[in-house]
Design a protein around this motif. Structure first.
Motif, short mmCIF file in Angstrom:
data_model
loop_
_atom_site.label_atom_id
_atom_site.label_comp_id
_atom_site.label_asym_id
_atom_site.label_seq_id
_atom_site.Cartn_x
_atom_site.Cartn_y
_atom_site.Cartn_z
N LEU A 58 0.85 -1.18 0.00
CA LEU A 58 0.00 0.00 0.00
C LEU A 58 0.88 1.23 0.00
CD1 LEU A 58 -2.94 1.14 0.37
CD2 LEU A 58 -2.43 1.18 2.81
N SER A 59 0.58 2.21 -0.86
CA SER A 59 1.32 3.47 -0.85
C SER A 59 0.34 4.61 -1.09
CB SER A 59 2.42 3.49 -1.90
OG SER A 59 1.87 3.47 -3.20
N THR A 60 0.67 5.77 -0.53
CA THR A 60 -0.14 6.97 -0.69
C THR A 60 0.74 8.05 -1.31
OG1 THR A 60 -1.42 6.40 1.27
CG2 THR A 60 -1.55 8.67 0.52
N GLU A 61 0.27 8.63 -2.39
CA GLU A 61 0.97 9.74 -3.04
C GLU A 61 0.09 10.97 -2.94
OE1 GLU A 61 1.88 8.55 -7.02
OE2 GLU A 61 2.80 6.68 -6.38
N THR A 62 0.61 12.01 -2.32
CA THR A 62 -0.15 13.25 -2.15
C THR A 62 0.69 14.41 -2.66
OG1 THR A 62 -1.16 12.30 -0.18
CG2 THR A 62 -1.43 14.66 -0.51
N THR A 63 0.05 15.29 -3.43
CA THR A 63 0.71 16.48 -3.95
C THR A 63 0.01 17.71 -3.39
OG1 THR A 63 1.29 15.33 -6.00
CG2 THR A 63 1.36 17.74 -6.04
N TYR A 64 0.78 18.57 -2.75
CA TYR A 64 0.28 19.84 -2.22
C TYR A 64 0.82 20.95 -3.12
CZ TYR A 64 -0.59 17.04 1.92
OH TYR A 64 -1.03 16.07 2.79
N THR A 65 -0.05 21.84 -3.57
CA THR A 65 0.34 22.93 -4.46
C THR A 65 -0.03 24.26 -3.81
OG1 THR A 65 -0.10 21.50 -6.34
CG2 THR A 65 0.14 23.83 -6.80
N TYR A 66 0.93 25.19 -3.80
CA TYR A 66 0.74 26.51 -3.20
C TYR A 66 1.11 27.58 -4.23
CZ TYR A 66 0.93 23.72 1.06
OH TYR A 66 0.71 22.77 2.02
N LEU A 67 0.27 28.58 -4.42
CA LEU A 67 0.57 29.72 -5.26
C LEU A 67 1.05 30.84 -4.34
CD1 LEU A 67 0.59 30.92 -8.11
CD2 LEU A 67 -1.74 31.74 -7.66
N LEU A 68 2.31 31.25 -4.52
CA LEU A 68 2.93 32.23 -3.63
C LEU A 68 3.24 33.52 -4.37
CD1 LEU A 68 5.61 29.86 -2.02
CD2 LEU A 68 3.32 30.34 -1.16
N THR A 69 3.02 34.66 -3.70
CA THR A 69 3.47 35.96 -4.23
C THR A 69 4.39 36.59 -3.19
OG1 THR A 69 1.54 37.09 -3.32
CG2 THR A 69 1.39 36.38 -5.61
N PRO A 70 5.49 37.19 -3.65
CA PRO A 70 6.45 37.77 -2.71
C PRO A 70 5.92 39.05 -2.07
CG PRO A 70 7.14 38.17 -4.97
CD PRO A 70 5.93 37.29 -5.04
N LYS A 71 6.36 39.27 -0.84
CA LYS A 71 6.00 40.50 -0.11
C LYS A 71 7.03 41.60 -0.31
CE LYS A 71 3.49 38.13 3.59
NZ LYS A 71 3.42 37.86 5.04
N ARG A 72 8.27 41.20 -0.66
CA ARG A 72 9.36 42.18 -0.83
C ARG A 72 10.45 41.57 -1.70
NH1 ARG A 72 9.35 40.00 4.16
NH2 ARG A 72 11.20 38.90 4.86
N GLU A 73 11.37 42.40 -2.13
CA GLU A 73 12.50 41.93 -2.93
C GLU A 73 13.54 41.29 -2.04
OE1 GLU A 73 14.09 45.09 -5.30
OE2 GLU A 73 12.19 45.49 -6.30
N GLY A 74 14.36 40.42 -2.65
CA GLY A 74 15.44 39.78 -1.92
C GLY A 74 15.63 38.35 -2.38
N VAL A 75 16.52 37.67 -1.71
CA VAL A 75 16.77 36.25 -1.96
C VAL A 75 16.26 35.50 -0.74
CG1 VAL A 75 18.51 34.48 -2.39
CG2 VAL A 75 18.76 36.75 -3.42
N PHE A 76 15.38 34.54 -0.96
CA PHE A 76 14.72 33.84 0.13
C PHE A 76 14.93 32.33 0.04
CE2 PHE A 76 12.26 37.64 -0.95
CZ PHE A 76 12.34 38.33 0.25
N ILE A 88 14.86 25.68 -0.73
CA ILE A 88 14.92 26.10 -2.13
C ILE A 88 15.16 27.60 -2.13
CG2 ILE A 88 13.65 26.30 -4.29
CD1 ILE A 88 11.93 23.95 -3.35
N THR A 89 16.14 28.07 -2.89
CA THR A 89 16.44 29.50 -2.97
C THR A 89 15.66 30.13 -4.11
OG1 THR A 89 18.65 29.10 -2.11
CG2 THR A 89 18.29 31.20 -3.20
N VAL A 90 14.96 31.22 -3.79
CA VAL A 90 14.19 31.96 -4.78
C VAL A 90 14.61 33.43 -4.70
CG1 VAL A 90 11.88 32.71 -5.47
CG2 VAL A 90 12.24 30.39 -4.65
N GLY A 91 14.93 33.99 -5.86
CA GLY A 91 15.28 35.41 -5.95
C GLY A 91 14.09 36.23 -6.41
N VAL A 92 13.83 37.34 -5.71
CA VAL A 92 12.75 38.25 -6.08
C VAL A 92 13.38 39.58 -6.43
CG1 VAL A 92 10.65 39.41 -5.31
CG2 VAL A 92 11.15 37.08 -4.52
#
Length: 157
Positions: free
Chosen positions: A97-115, A134-138
């Motif tokens: 038995l296995s369970t595969e679940t995918t969670y999806t989030y739509l994100l918008t940045p609040k400010r500039e920078g590297v997060f 995970i590094t994200v640059g805004v």
């Protein structure tokens, strides 16, 4: 003639009961003694503009239902969560038995920078698995690259 019929009926029920009991005892279902979970995180863009959005996807593969991954406060401090979704699939293949679940989030940045998004954690019993951050640059609107940044991690043995 009634007695043999009753006796035959009782014997038939005994045989069916024994067969059913044997099937239940020998059928392996999610073994709690051997819990495993894998959590992976990825974003659709690694650099975005301040007025843009990214999609964060968390993939969770487990042998038992373990709940929702934890979204760290650092993500909520740097990004607004505009929407979120969940999709699940349960599979029973060859006695496993296995369970595969995918969670999806739509994100918008609040400010500039590297997060650093993450690490995202998932607790299963007394064990915790997590992703790498995970590094994200805004930036100000000049996006220099939109390459996906997948980050698989988090195997518990």
């Amino acid at each position: 003639m009634i007695i043999p019929r009753v006796r035959t009926s009782l014997v038939a029920w005994y045989i069916l009961f024994a067969m059913f009991s044997g099937l239940c005892v020998h059928t392996p279902i999610a073994r709690a003694a051997d819990p495993q979970a894998v959590i992976e995180a990825q974003v659709d863009q690694s650099k975005i503009a301040l007025d843009d959005s990214i999609t964060l996807t968390l993939h969770v593969n487990t042998i038992q239902d373990v709940g929702t991954p934890t979204i760290p406060a650092s993500v909520r401090d740097a990004f607004d969560i505009l929407s979120q979704g969940k999709a699940s699939a349960v599979r029973f293949v060859n006695g496993s038995l296995s369970t595969e679940t995918t969670y999806t989030y739509l994100l918008t940045p609040k400010r500039e920078g590297v997060f650093a998004l993450g690490p995202f954690t998932l607790t299963m019993g007394n064990q915790t698995v997590q992703t790498d951050p995970i590094t994200v640059g805004v930036g100000d609107g000049n996006r220099s690259g939109n390459a996906p940044a997948p980050t698989p991690s988090g195997l518990v043995s």
